[in-house]
Enzyme design. Structure first.
Site: not given
Length: 166
Positions: A70, A100, A120
């Site tokens: 995130g 990520c 990511y």
């Protein structure tokens, strides 16, 4: 085992929620550390209780580390105490799981040179510049480090991390 999560507001909700509950299901003690006590909220509105602040974490008391993604890692990596926790645990060979944008904390810790991993795709160049042999795979295991790309990889990511913890 005692597992530590380093995160902050705007974490990717499922990248924290799923491993948190999966690890508890396996019988591990799970703790969330952040900038301040209270609660933090994910990108999609899920809130979790913070167990301790970064400055109260003693890495010697924890057996493994999880770095969800995130937007949170962008801020966490700017906190020297959080980065030093990640550096110490990674360098000591304790199991570390990142997904990520989570590896941004490890990039700031300077521990990834010569390692093989994934993230990511948007931070692929950052990973390569940090010395990572970047692989586009749902999960990559390199010694004590288990890395994945996106929420669709959660099951493979936790499957491999749980194996490492046994």
């Amino acid at each position: 085992m005692k597992v530590l999560f380093l995160t902050a507001n705007e974490f990717e909700d499922v990248e924290l929620i799923y491993p948190y509950h999966r690890l508890k299901e396996e019988g591990h003690e799970v703790y969330i550390a952040s900038f301040e006590r209270g609660t933090i909220t994910g990108k999609h509105g899920y809130s979790v209780k913070v167990d301790l602040t970064f400055d109260k974490v003693n890495p010697e008391e924890f057996d493994a580390l999880v770095l969800p993604g995130g937007r949170a890692p962008e801020r966490v990596r700017l906190n020297e105490k959080a980065v030093s926790i990640a550096r110490k645990m990674f360098s000591e060979g304790k199991p570390v799981a990142s997904i990520c944008h989570g590896p941004q904390i490890l990039i700031s810790a300077g521990v990834l040179r010569g390692r093989k991993g994934t993230s990511y795709p948007g931070i692929k160049d950052d990973m390569i510049n940090a010395g990572v042999e970047w692989v586009d795979a749902e999960v990559v295991v390199d010694g004590n480090w288990v890395s994945s790309r996106v929420p669709a990889d959660l099951y493979a990511w936790m499957r491999e991390f749980v194996k490492l913890l046994k």
